[in-house]
Design a protein around this motif. Sequence first.
Motif, PDB file in Angstrom:
ATOM      1  N   LEU A  67       0.828  -1.200   0.000  1.00  0.00           N
ATOM      2  CA  LEU A  67       0.000   0.000   0.000  1.00  0.00           C
ATOM      3  C   LEU A  67       0.863   1.251   0.000  1.00  0.00           C
ATOM      4  O   LEU A  67       0.606   2.220  -0.718  1.00  0.00           O
ATOM      5  CB  LEU A  67      -0.942  -0.012   1.207  1.00  0.00           C
ATOM      6  N   MET A  68       1.926   1.235   0.809  1.00  0.00           N
ATOM      7  CA  MET A  68       2.832   2.368   0.873  1.00  0.00           C
ATOM      8  C   MET A  68       3.486   2.605  -0.490  1.00  0.00           C
ATOM      9  O   MET A  68       3.605   3.747  -0.939  1.00  0.00           O
ATOM     10  CB  MET A  68       3.904   2.126   1.941  1.00  0.00           C
ATOM     11  N   GLU A  71       1.097   4.193  -2.876  1.00  0.00           N
ATOM     12  CA  GLU A  71       0.828   5.599  -2.572  1.00  0.00           C
ATOM     13  C   GLU A  71       2.048   6.478  -2.833  1.00  0.00           C
ATOM     14  O   GLU A  71       2.055   7.645  -2.481  1.00  0.00           O
ATOM     15  CB  GLU A  71       0.386   5.729  -1.116  1.00  0.00           C
ATOM     16  N   GLU A  74       5.485   7.078   0.522  1.00  0.00           N
ATOM     17  CA  GLU A  74       5.490   7.956   1.701  1.00  0.00           C
ATOM     18  C   GLU A  74       4.831   7.242   2.885  1.00  0.00           C
ATOM     19  O   GLU A  74       3.808   6.591   2.761  1.00  0.00           O
ATOM     20  CB  GLU A  74       4.725   9.249   1.405  1.00  0.00           C
TER      21      GLU A  74
END
Length: 75
Positions: A67-68, A71, A74
């Motif tokens: 997920l990081m 995105e 960050e």
Amino acid sequence: MFHPEEQKWSEVATQAEKDEILKQVEKGRVPSPLDELKFQNAQIRVQLAEAQNLIDSQAEMIADLLLMLAEGGEA
């Protein structure tokens, strides 16, 4: 004892050895073979549960990292 060539089991304990073990079990000096297997089974179940918890934790960490990355990296 298992004989793979013949696919057969054979008994290697003498009757005297078996009788002595049964006497000790009856007197409570040693656990019965069934009790030993139950104990081993319980230990294996605990290890399996611990391994499953670790797998779940790692899967959650991987999902968070993906997920990081999605995105933009960050935190």
